[in-house]
Design a protein around this motif. Structure first.
Motif, PDB file in Angstrom:
ATOM      1  N   MET A 224       0.838  -1.190   0.000  1.00  0.00           N
ATOM      2  CA  MET A 224       0.000   0.000   0.000  1.00  0.00           C
ATOM      3  C   MET A 224       0.878   1.246   0.000  1.00  0.00           C
ATOM      4  SD  MET A 224      -3.114  -0.895   2.631  1.00  0.00           S
ATOM      5  CE  MET A 224      -2.038  -1.005   4.044  1.00  0.00           C
ATOM      6  N   ARG A 225       0.319   2.334  -0.508  1.00  0.00           N
ATOM      7  CA  ARG A 225       1.023   3.603  -0.535  1.00  0.00           C
ATOM      8  C   ARG A 225       0.188   4.634   0.210  1.00  0.00           C
ATOM      9  NH1 ARG A 225       2.065   6.354  -6.245  1.00  0.00           N
ATOM     10  NH2 ARG A 225      -0.202   6.555  -6.070  1.00  0.00           N
ATOM     11  N   SER A 226       0.822   5.359   1.115  1.00  0.00           N
ATOM     12  CA  SER A 226       0.088   6.345   1.902  1.00  0.00           C
ATOM     13  C   SER A 226      -0.390   7.472   0.995  1.00  0.00           C
ATOM     14  CB  SER A 226       0.975   6.893   3.021  1.00  0.00           C
ATOM     15  OG  SER A 226       2.082   7.586   2.487  1.00  0.00           O
ATOM     16  N   ILE A 227      -1.589   7.988   1.292  1.00  0.00           N
ATOM     17  CA  ILE A 227      -2.151   9.061   0.480  1.00  0.00           C
ATOM     18  C   ILE A 227      -1.850  10.431   1.078  1.00  0.00           C
ATOM     19  CG2 ILE A 227      -3.967   7.630  -0.506  1.00  0.00           C
ATOM     20  CD1 ILE A 227      -5.894   8.752   1.531  1.00  0.00           C
ATOM     21  N   TRP A 228      -1.596  10.499   2.373  1.00  0.00           N
ATOM     22  CA  TRP A 228      -1.105  11.727   2.988  1.00  0.00           C
ATOM     23  C   TRP A 228      -0.643  11.441   4.407  1.00  0.00           C
ATOM     24  CZ3 TRP A 228      -4.152  13.630   7.116  1.00  0.00           C
ATOM     25  CH2 TRP A 228      -5.489  13.228   7.141  1.00  0.00           C
ATOM     26  N   LYS A 229       0.094  12.396   4.952  1.00  0.00           N
ATOM     27  CA  LYS A 229       0.601  12.285   6.314  1.00  0.00           C
ATOM     28  C   LYS A 229      -0.027  13.373   7.174  1.00  0.00           C
ATOM     29  CE  LYS A 229       5.172  10.503   5.028  1.00  0.00           C
ATOM     30  NZ  LYS A 229       6.637  10.717   5.168  1.00  0.00           N
ATOM     31  N   GLY A 230      -0.115  13.113   8.454  1.00  0.00           N
ATOM     32  CA  GLY A 230      -0.639  14.100   9.370  1.00  0.00           C
ATOM     33  C   GLY A 230      -0.379  13.667  10.794  1.00  0.00           C
ATOM     34  N   SER A 231      -1.127  14.246  11.711  1.00  0.00           N
ATOM     35  CA  SER A 231      -0.985  13.881  13.114  1.00  0.00           C
ATOM     36  C   SER A 231      -2.329  14.058  13.803  1.00  0.00           C
ATOM     37  CB  SER A 231       0.084  14.730  13.804  1.00  0.00           C
ATOM     38  OG  SER A 231      -0.259  16.103  13.751  1.00  0.00           O
ATOM     39  N   ILE A 232      -2.605  13.186  14.761  1.00  0.00           N
ATOM     40  CA  ILE A 232      -3.822  13.265  15.553  1.00  0.00           C
ATOM     41  C   ILE A 232      -3.543  14.155  16.762  1.00  0.00           C
ATOM     42  CG2 ILE A 232      -5.545  11.944  16.831  1.00  0.00           C
ATOM     43  CD1 ILE A 232      -4.696   9.499  15.164  1.00  0.00           C
ATOM     44  N   ALA A 233      -4.352  15.192  16.921  1.00  0.00           N
ATOM     45  CA  ALA A 233      -4.214  16.090  18.060  1.00  0.00           C
ATOM     46  C   ALA A 233      -5.119  15.584  19.175  1.00  0.00           C
ATOM     47  CB  ALA A 233      -4.570  17.518  17.670  1.00  0.00           C
ATOM     48  N   PHE A 234      -4.528  14.881  20.148  1.00  0.00           N
ATOM     49  CA  PHE A 234      -5.252  14.219  21.223  1.00  0.00           C
ATOM     50  C   PHE A 234      -4.933  14.983  22.516  1.00  0.00           C
ATOM     51  CE2 PHE A 234      -4.927  10.242  24.082  1.00  0.00           C
ATOM     52  CZ  PHE A 234      -6.177  10.464  24.602  1.00  0.00           C
ATOM     53  N   GLY A 235      -5.695  16.075  22.771  1.00  0.00           N
ATOM     54  CA  GLY A 235      -5.336  16.957  23.873  1.00  0.00           C
ATOM     55  C   GLY A 235      -3.993  17.603  23.581  1.00  0.00           C
ATOM     56  N   LEU A 236      -3.051  17.455  24.499  1.00  0.00           N
ATOM     57  CA  LEU A 236      -1.690  17.953  24.285  1.00  0.00           C
ATOM     58  C   LEU A 236      -0.788  16.888  23.676  1.00  0.00           C
ATOM     59  CD1 LEU A 236      -1.151  19.989  27.597  1.00  0.00           C
ATOM     60  CD2 LEU A 236      -1.846  20.829  25.342  1.00  0.00           C
ATOM     61  N   VAL A 237      -1.353  15.725  23.401  1.00  0.00           N
ATOM     62  CA  VAL A 237      -0.584  14.624  22.812  1.00  0.00           C
ATOM     63  C   VAL A 237      -0.680  14.704  21.296  1.00  0.00           C
ATOM     64  CG1 VAL A 237      -0.303  12.120  22.679  1.00  0.00           C
ATOM     65  CG2 VAL A 237      -1.011  13.197  24.831  1.00  0.00           C
ATOM     66  N   ASN A 238       0.446  14.550  20.626  1.00  0.00           N
ATOM     67  CA  ASN A 238       0.495  14.575  19.160  1.00  0.00           C
ATOM     68  C   ASN A 238       0.880  13.189  18.665  1.00  0.00           C
ATOM     69  OD1 ASN A 238       2.114  15.140  16.450  1.00  0.00           O
ATOM     70  ND2 ASN A 238       0.655  16.800  16.759  1.00  0.00           N
ATOM     71  N   VAL A 239       0.046  12.610  17.794  1.00  0.00           N
ATOM     72  CA  VAL A 239       0.274  11.253  17.296  1.00  0.00           C
ATOM     73  C   VAL A 239       0.519  11.315  15.787  1.00  0.00           C
ATOM     74  CG1 VAL A 239      -0.620   8.897  17.199  1.00  0.00           C
ATOM     75  CG2 VAL A 239      -1.310  10.412  19.073  1.00  0.00           C
ATOM     76  N   PRO A 240       1.777  11.294  15.319  1.00  0.00           N
ATOM     77  CA  PRO A 240       2.053  11.318  13.875  1.00  0.00           C
ATOM     78  C   PRO A 240       1.579  10.024  13.210  1.00  0.00           C
ATOM     79  CG  PRO A 240       4.012  11.890  15.165  1.00  0.00           C
ATOM     80  CD  PRO A 240       3.020  11.314  16.115  1.00  0.00           C
ATOM     81  N   VAL A 241       0.901  10.169  12.060  1.00  0.00           N
ATOM     82  CA  VAL A 241       0.364   8.998  11.366  1.00  0.00           C
ATOM     83  C   VAL A 241       0.504   9.162   9.857  1.00  0.00           C
ATOM     84  CG1 VAL A 241      -1.310   8.358  13.152  1.00  0.00           C
ATOM     85  CG2 VAL A 241      -1.957  10.012  11.381  1.00  0.00           C
TER      86      VAL A 241
END
Length: 299
Positions: free
Chosen positions: A1-18
């Motif tokens: 599979m090939r990723s279609i875009w990158k981003g991050s989940i803003a979970f309160g003050l926690v940042n989850v790059p995905v």
């Protein structure tokens, strides 16, 4: 599979790059339209209704027509001014119980892969959603459009489920259901018994697309039999020599000819063989040595 875009989940003050991947695929066999008379493929062009000329995609703007018939033409600059969610951020808006979301709101699904060398925050969010049996409602931007999404967990992997906006789900009221009497207790009991006989745990492997299987079989059999419906693919011609290579070969050939070592052209007179010269020298040496031998015999 090939990723279609990158981003991050803003979970309160926690940042989850995905990284985001399309979770589903269409396995339907694709067809294109052809002219029934000769099999020629049908093609479509974007043609302007004013001048009748084809229009390149880069020269196309978008137009809106109001119910009254008024037209508004917008350019890319106009769309850039509109509010949109951050393109590379997925903010969590709210956590809600999973059973409160009607499946009719669910649209396309995407897998989220941790995009960090230490995916501890990713695992923390996934475990929290599992243990609390909650779904995270989020905003995300895809193809310049802000969407509502549901963040949930499937087999330990975060899944971003695109959702429809509330006003995209139609309200229905069928007149034929008005005033219908409720089923009798005996009817309900028999229906529930039938449901029990067909009840089991869900196993997706039990269900296959029979239509696509039979369609593929039909196509394979037609190709194998050489049916009149089949047009054989043309044999691939030998690859032509690249123009740059041809020029290089020609330049090398001219260089050889200029040095006198090129191959003789058709119609040129053959050059005398060089091997004749050594033969003459051998004959002269033999003539010189002959008298000496005779003198020795006479002595």
């Amino acid at each position: 599979m090939r990723s279609i875009w990158k981003g991050s989940i803003a979970f309160g003050l926690v940042n989850v790059p995905v990284k985001v991947y399309t979770a589903t695929e269409d396995h339907d066999i694709k067809f294109h339209q052809v002219h029934a008379a000769d099999g020629g493929r049908i093609r479509y062009e974007r043609v302007c209704t004013v001048d009748g000329q084809p229009v390149q995609f880069a020269d196309i703007d978008k137009a809106y027509e109001s119910p009254e018939g008024d037209r508004v033409i917008l350019t890319d600059e106009d769309f850039a001014k509109l509010p949109a969610a951050e393109k590379h951020e997925i903010p969590v808006l709210q956590f809600v119980p999973a059973e409160q979301i009607d499946p009719i709101f669910f649209d396309k699904s995407y897998f989220l892969e941790p995009d960090s060398s230490t995916p501890k925050a990713y695992v923390l969010l996934a475990k929290t959603l599992e243990q609390t049996d909650r779904i995270a409602l989020v905003h995300f931007t895809l193809r310049q459009k802000t969407r509502l999404g549901a963040l949930r967990v499937r087999d330990g992997v975060l899944v971003l489920q695109a959702m429809l906006w509330p006003d995209e789900v139609r309200s229905v009221a069928f007149d034929k259901l008005d005033g219908v009497a409720d089923p009798r207790p005996q009817e309900l009991q028999m229906a529930e018994t039938l449901v029990d006989t067909l009840s089991d745990d869900f196993d997706p492997g039990l269900y296959v697309d029979e239509y696509q299987i039979e369609l593929k079989k039909l196509l394979d059999e037609a190709i194998a039999s050489g049916s009149s419906k089949v047009t054989r693919a043309p044999e691939s011609a030998a690859p032509e020599m690249d123009a740059e290579v041809v020029d290089l070969v020609a330049a090398l050939q001219r260089s050889l000819e200029a040095s006198g070592r090129g191959t003789a052209k058709s119609g040129d007179a053959p050059k005398p063989a060089k091997a004749a010269a050594p033969a003459k020298k051998t004959a002269k040496k033999a003539a010189k040595k002959a008298p000496a031998k005779q003198a020795r015999k006479g002595a």
